[in-house]
Scaffold this active site. Structure first.
Site, PDB file in Angstrom:
ATOM      1  CD  GLN A  68      37.810 -12.809  78.007  1.00  0.00           C
ATOM      2  OE1 GLN A  68      37.879 -12.565  79.207  1.00  0.00           O
ATOM      3  NE2 GLN A  68      37.484 -14.017  77.566  1.00  0.00           N
ATOM      4  CD  GLU A  98      39.763 -31.161  81.044  1.00  0.00           C
ATOM      5  OE1 GLU A  98      39.330 -31.942  80.179  1.00  0.00           O
ATOM      6  OE2 GLU A  98      40.370 -31.544  82.064  1.00  0.00           O
ATOM      7  CG  HIS A 144      28.444 -21.383  80.799  1.00  0.00           C
ATOM      8  ND1 HIS A 144      27.761 -21.006  79.663  1.00  0.00           N
ATOM      9  CD2 HIS A 144      29.642 -20.749  80.732  1.00  0.00           C
ATOM     10  CE1 HIS A 144      28.511 -20.190  78.945  1.00  0.00           C
ATOM     11  NE2 HIS A 144      29.657 -20.022  79.562  1.00  0.00           N
ATOM     12  CD  GLN A 151      39.578 -18.956  79.754  1.00  0.00           C
ATOM     13  OE1 GLN A 151      39.410 -18.003  79.022  1.00  0.00           O
ATOM     14  NE2 GLN A 151      38.568 -19.612  80.281  1.00  0.00           N
ATOM     15  CB  ALA A 208      25.412 -16.203  76.147  1.00  0.00           C
ATOM     16  CG  LEU A 209      24.858 -18.657  82.000  1.00  0.00           C
ATOM     17  CD1 LEU A 209      24.272 -18.818  83.400  1.00  0.00           C
ATOM     18  CD2 LEU A 209      26.379 -18.686  82.059  1.00  0.00           C
ATOM     19  CG  HIS A 210      26.611 -23.086  76.863  1.00  0.00           C
ATOM     20  ND1 HIS A 210      27.508 -23.931  77.467  1.00  0.00           N
ATOM     21  CD2 HIS A 210      27.348 -22.055  76.362  1.00  0.00           C
ATOM     22  CE1 HIS A 210      28.733 -23.467  77.318  1.00  0.00           C
ATOM     23  NE2 HIS A 210      28.673 -22.310  76.660  1.00  0.00           N
TER      24      HIS A 210
HETATM   25  P1  AMP Z   1      32.774 -18.336  78.878  1.00  0.00           P
HETATM   26  O1  AMP Z   1      31.433 -17.827  79.338  1.00  0.00           O
HETATM   27  O2  AMP Z   1      32.792 -18.791  77.464  1.00  0.00           O
HETATM   28  O3  AMP Z   1      33.905 -17.418  79.262  1.00  0.00           O
HETATM   29  O4  AMP Z   1      33.017 -19.678  79.715  1.00  0.00           O
HETATM   30  C1  AMP Z   1      32.991 -19.692  81.118  1.00  0.00           C
HETATM   31  C2  AMP Z   1      33.565 -21.000  81.610  1.00  0.00           C
HETATM   32  O5  AMP Z   1      32.780 -22.082  81.091  1.00  0.00           O
HETATM   33  C3  AMP Z   1      34.999 -21.239  81.128  1.00  0.00           C
HETATM   34  O6  AMP Z   1      35.744 -21.832  82.177  1.00  0.00           O
HETATM   35  C4  AMP Z   1      34.814 -22.182  79.969  1.00  0.00           C
HETATM   36  O7  AMP Z   1      35.937 -23.004  79.722  1.00  0.00           O
HETATM   37  C5  AMP Z   1      33.632 -23.010  80.444  1.00  0.00           C
HETATM   38  N1  AMP Z   1      32.951 -23.628  79.308  1.00  0.00           N
HETATM   39  C6  AMP Z   1      32.461 -23.005  78.192  1.00  0.00           C
HETATM   40  N2  AMP Z   1      31.953 -23.909  77.325  1.00  0.00           N
HETATM   41  C7  AMP Z   1      32.131 -25.129  77.902  1.00  0.00           C
HETATM   42  C8  AMP Z   1      31.841 -26.479  77.494  1.00  0.00           C
HETATM   43  N3  AMP Z   1      31.252 -26.745  76.346  1.00  0.00           N
HETATM   44  N4  AMP Z   1      32.184 -27.472  78.342  1.00  0.00           N
HETATM   45  C9  AMP Z   1      32.784 -27.212  79.529  1.00  0.00           C
HETATM   46  N5  AMP Z   1      33.094 -25.974  79.952  1.00  0.00           N
HETATM   47  C10 AMP Z   1      32.767 -24.948  79.161  1.00  0.00           C
END
Ligand code: AMP
Length: 281
Positions: free
Chosen positions: A58, A147, A34, A152, A29-31
């Protein structure tokens, strides 16, 4: 796009020396948050593995896992600009959990005692189990984490030190929408009204940041709650201020020290987190 499902397939696709292999673990669900990690990883490495895996261990609430957004077609589209350097790794459960889906137990001391660690029992054991499995299997030279999930990030740095695989953990800044709302896969679960109301989280943190060292932490917490909980369906799970190195919440700020604010807020059934570094005057 090179897409692989097993570590064996993946190793066959790794052309570059291991000294220039980046890893960006995600749950899909990339944004743009990511993508900022992926951009940095492709800038700094000859090849980059992006993993997409929604890790069951998790999630401490079944409902949260069941509702977690997925959209692989859109993810692949978003990754297209980087595809020359990318290997997209989409493992099945058996690949990462050959002995059944359960987490290992870790002791990260104070790093996991508060905030997400306290509110989501077992969460960081799940995170550490999956990150350990990914680092062991892929053996990148650098792995990138945001961050946005600051707690985490600190846990993964500690895990990485313990594993001693010679991997560098790169921390990347939190990316926000223009409105200030932190990008999160869970934002897609919000209604339009909830999403626009959710701006209050960052706005209030920024307001507090302007006055931080003049107020007690209790006053700041009270203010944050009063602003956020004034909105229907919004409930503050925690408001904490801690030093980045030990993540132990403090009651009083010492002007010689650096801190971060950490919050989690329920917006209806969706739980959002945010964090901001305190600016010293
Ligand atoms: P997730 O898919 O939520 O597990 O996130 C994957 C990676 O993307 C993790 O290292 C998150 O900390 C990072 N991440 C998620 N949202 C953001 C954001 N808004 N800004 C920077 N890094 C992000």
């Amino acid at each position: 796009m090179v897409i692989v499902h097993t570590a064996e397939e993946l190793q066959n696709k790794v052309k570059s020396k291991k000294s220039s292999l980046g890893l960006v673990p995600t749950m899909g669900a990339l944004h743009l948050g990511h993508l900022s990690l992926i951009k940095r990883a492709t800038d700094e490495n000859k090849q980059v593995v992006v993993s997409i895996y929604v890790n069951p261990t998790q999630f401490n609430r079944t409902e949260d896992l069941e509702n977690y957004p997925t959209d692989l077609t859109k993810d692949i589209d978003l990754l297209k600009p980087f595809e020359k350097k990318l290997i997209l790794y989409i493992p099945a459960h058996e690949e990462l959990y050959p002995d059944g889906i359960k987490s290992k137990k870790y002791d990260f001391g104070s790093l996991t005692a508060y905030m997400e660690g306290a509110q989501r029992p077992g969460h960081f054991d799940g995170v550490a189990t999956i990150v350990e499995a990914l680092l062991e299997k892929i053996r990148p030279s650098k792995a990138y984490f945001g961050e946005k999930d600051f707690q985490q990030l600190q846990v993964i740095k500690a895990l990485n030190q313990h594993l001693a695989l010679g991997i560098e953990i790169i921390s990347c800044p939190l990316i926000r929408e223009e409105s200030g709302l932190a990008y999160s896969s869970r934002n897609s679960l919000l209604s339009l009204e909830q999403k626009s109301n959710a701006l209050v989280i960052h706005q209030t943190l920024e307001y507090l940041n302007k006055n931080a060292y003049d107020w007690s932490v209790a006053e700041m917490e009270l203010y944050f709650k009063s602003k956020v909980e004034a909105i229907k369906d919004f409930e503050v799970d925690y408001f904490s201020i801690a030093e980045p190195s030990n993540l132990i919440p403090v009651k009083q700020l010492d002007s010689r020290k650096a801190y971060r604010m950490f919050v989690a807020v329920f917006v209806g059934k969706t739980r959002l987190i945010d964090t901001v570094e305190l600016v010293r005057k």
